[in-house]
Design an enzyme around this catalytic site. Structure first.
Site, PDB file in Angstrom:
ATOM      1  N   ASP A  92       0.822  -1.207   0.000  1.00 16.34           N
ATOM      2  CA  ASP A  92       0.000   0.000   0.000  1.00 16.34           C
ATOM      3  C   ASP A  92       0.861   1.263   0.000  1.00 16.34           C
ATOM      4  O   ASP A  92       0.494   2.269  -0.614  1.00 16.34           O
ATOM      5  CB  ASP A  92      -0.921   0.004   1.230  1.00 16.34           C
ATOM      6  CG  ASP A  92      -1.950  -1.114   1.177  1.00 16.34           C
ATOM      7  OD1 ASP A  92      -2.108  -1.709   0.092  1.00 16.34           O
ATOM      8  OD2 ASP A  92      -2.579  -1.398   2.213  1.00 16.34           O
ATOM      9  N   GLY A  93       2.007   1.216   0.671  1.00 13.01           N
ATOM     10  CA  GLY A  93       2.891   2.369   0.698  1.00 13.01           C
ATOM     11  C   GLY A  93       3.425   2.730  -0.679  1.00 13.01           C
ATOM     12  O   GLY A  93       3.627   3.911  -0.988  1.00 13.01           O
ATOM     13  N   ASN A 100      -4.790   8.940   1.499  1.00 17.25           N
ATOM     14  CA  ASN A 100      -5.256   8.349   2.756  1.00 17.25           C
ATOM     15  C   ASN A 100      -5.774   9.388   3.733  1.00 17.25           C
ATOM     16  O   ASN A 100      -6.958   9.428   4.033  1.00 17.25           O
ATOM     17  CB  ASN A 100      -4.133   7.546   3.413  1.00 17.25           C
ATOM     18  CG  ASN A 100      -4.230   6.063   3.130  1.00 17.25           C
ATOM     19  OD1 ASN A 100      -5.158   5.619   2.457  1.00 17.25           O
ATOM     20  ND2 ASN A 100      -3.293   5.291   3.628  1.00 17.25           N
ATOM     21  N   ASP A 106      -4.203  13.867  21.527  1.00 14.42           N
ATOM     22  CA  ASP A 106      -2.980  13.639  20.769  1.00 14.42           C
ATOM     23  C   ASP A 106      -3.067  14.170  19.345  1.00 14.42           C
ATOM     24  O   ASP A 106      -2.043  14.319  18.682  1.00 14.42           O
ATOM     25  CB  ASP A 106      -2.655  12.147  20.732  1.00 14.42           C
ATOM     26  CG  ASP A 106      -1.996  11.681  22.021  1.00 14.42           C
ATOM     27  OD1 ASP A 106      -1.698  12.538  22.870  1.00 14.42           O
ATOM     28  OD2 ASP A 106      -1.795  10.470  22.189  1.00 14.42           O
TER      29      ASP A 106
END
Length: 403
Positions: free
Chosen positions: A149-150, A239, A269
């Protein structure tokens, strides 16, 4: 009949919108606020398209109509490979077949040719000098990815406007959005070249960073236009865009706006703003719902919020989101686009997020629905559990059960 430019008003800068109307070259254009968001551009690279003869008023995002069409046979291909030794054999077989059998022009990245392991392969020498490294995005008819996917995310980042159809072969760890098996690569590519393929149009987010100048006025340097894709403060994300506290020891304190209305302050966060494709990535790990890529929406998911009632939300793809560091924040925030290196934003800076008119056209293995649910089952083991054993009861047990 309205032209597509009538509907692409999400690309306008805030300064050019007055009382809900967009002014462009002296004309008034309707802002594309709808459940479908901005009308996606249905041309991909120099030769590929879907639904080219459908007017904007008649257009509907029916995934069954997203069949690939070529104005001319594709002649050039960009091959993106993960930099490892595992895919070297696949890469050599692929480019050799593309150049010798299909007579295609094959482009690769120059850093790939510096791989000593690849150059040491005997089968690679005959095609080594025929590979081209100097290209512009307008030279590419189609894209082939070898990796996970990267690798696909990286390929999408190279095209900051229209992207050609992409065939992603799974050679990585998970392969959620790279569904094709390399064993059948010749048949797959032949089907794509002949137009026998369906595209899944994965929407992308156009993100723009606006900096506060020394005199207090906002300086974007690009007027928020999609056409200015070479500016460093404009990014297309397949994404998600993530804002977090970075290296700061303090809670992230971010003000979030939707269509100019402040909707909440994020204390925790950070925050994830994702596409439907990204809903199954970082967002789902933070508690978001999994959304099919054909759903026109933007997901907003908090990261470890300091509030029990802060639940993820989904907003229409036609809306504009904006976030900025709160005035009472104790430190700056850090922004990352699809996992690329982080960028710090200070008080007074803000980031706008809109659905882009340029999606990533991924070639389906079968169709958008089967591909997605197969990935849920195979990669995430969605709702996978052992089946209960049959209930075996005696006649006496049955009589007591229903008495």
């Amino acid at each position: 009949m309205a032209s597509p430019s009538d509907f692409l008003s999400l690309n306008a800068s805030p300064a050019r919108i007055k009382k809900g109307k967009l002014f462009k070259n002296g004309k008034v254009f309707r802002r594309g606020m709808s459940l479908h968001g901005p009308l996606p551009v249905c041309t991909f690279g120099p030769k590929a398209s879907t639904c080219p003869d459908v007017s904007p008023r008649e257009y509907e995002m029916d995934p069954n109509d997203q069949k690939l069409k070529w104005s001319k046979p594709p002649e050039s291909v960009l091959v993106i490979k993960r930099l490892d030794t595992e895919t070297n054999k696949q890469f050599v077989s692929l480019v050799t077949w593309l150049m010798t059998t299909l007579k295609m022009i094959v482009f690769v990245e120059s850093k790939l040719l510096d791989d000593t392991n690849l150059k040491g392969m005997q089968d690679f020498f005959p095609v080594y000098k025929k590979l081209k490294t100097n290209y512009s995005t307008n030279d590419i008819d189609m894209v082939i990815c070898l990796g996970g996917d990267g690798t696909l995310l990286y390929a999408a980042s190279l095209f900051q406007s229209s992207m050609p159809p992409v065939i992603a072969f799974h050679s990585g760890s998970l392969g959620f959005i790279t569904s094709h098996k390399f064993e059948n690569y010749q048949d797959t590519i032949q089907n794509v070249r002949s137009g026998n393929a369906i595209l899944m149009l994965r929407s992308r987010l156009r993100c723009c960073i606006y900096r506060e100048s020394v005199n207090g006025s906002l300086n974007d340097g690009m007027e928020g236009k999609e056409t200015h894709n070479d500016k460093p403060n404009s990014y297309l994300c397949l994404n998600e865009v993530v804002v977090n506290r970075g290296q700061s020891q303090y809670l992230c304190n971010i003000d979030l706006f939707l269509e100019g209305r402040r909707i909440t302050s994020v204390q925790g966060d950070g925050l994830i703003i994702s596409t439907p494709t990204g809903s199954t990535a970082y967002a789902v790990a933070a508690g978001a719902s999994m959304v099919h890529p054909n759903v026109p929406a933007i997901m907003v998911t908090p990261i470890c919020p300091h509030s029990l009632s802060f639940r993820p939300i989904i907003v229409p793809a036609g809306a504009e989101l904006k976030f900025t560091v709160s005035d009472n924040a104790r430190g700056p925030a850090s922004v990352s686009f699809d996992g690329r290196p982080s960028i710090d934003i200070m008080k007074g800076d803000f980031v706008t997020v809109r659905t882009s008119v340029h999606p990533t056209p991924c070639v389906c293995r079968s169709n958008p629905f089967d591909d997605w649910f197969d990935s849920l089952s195979e990669c995430l083991h969605w709702n996978s559990r052992r089946i209960q054993k049959d209930l075996v009861l005696s006649a006496q047990d049955l009589s007591s059960l229903y008495s």
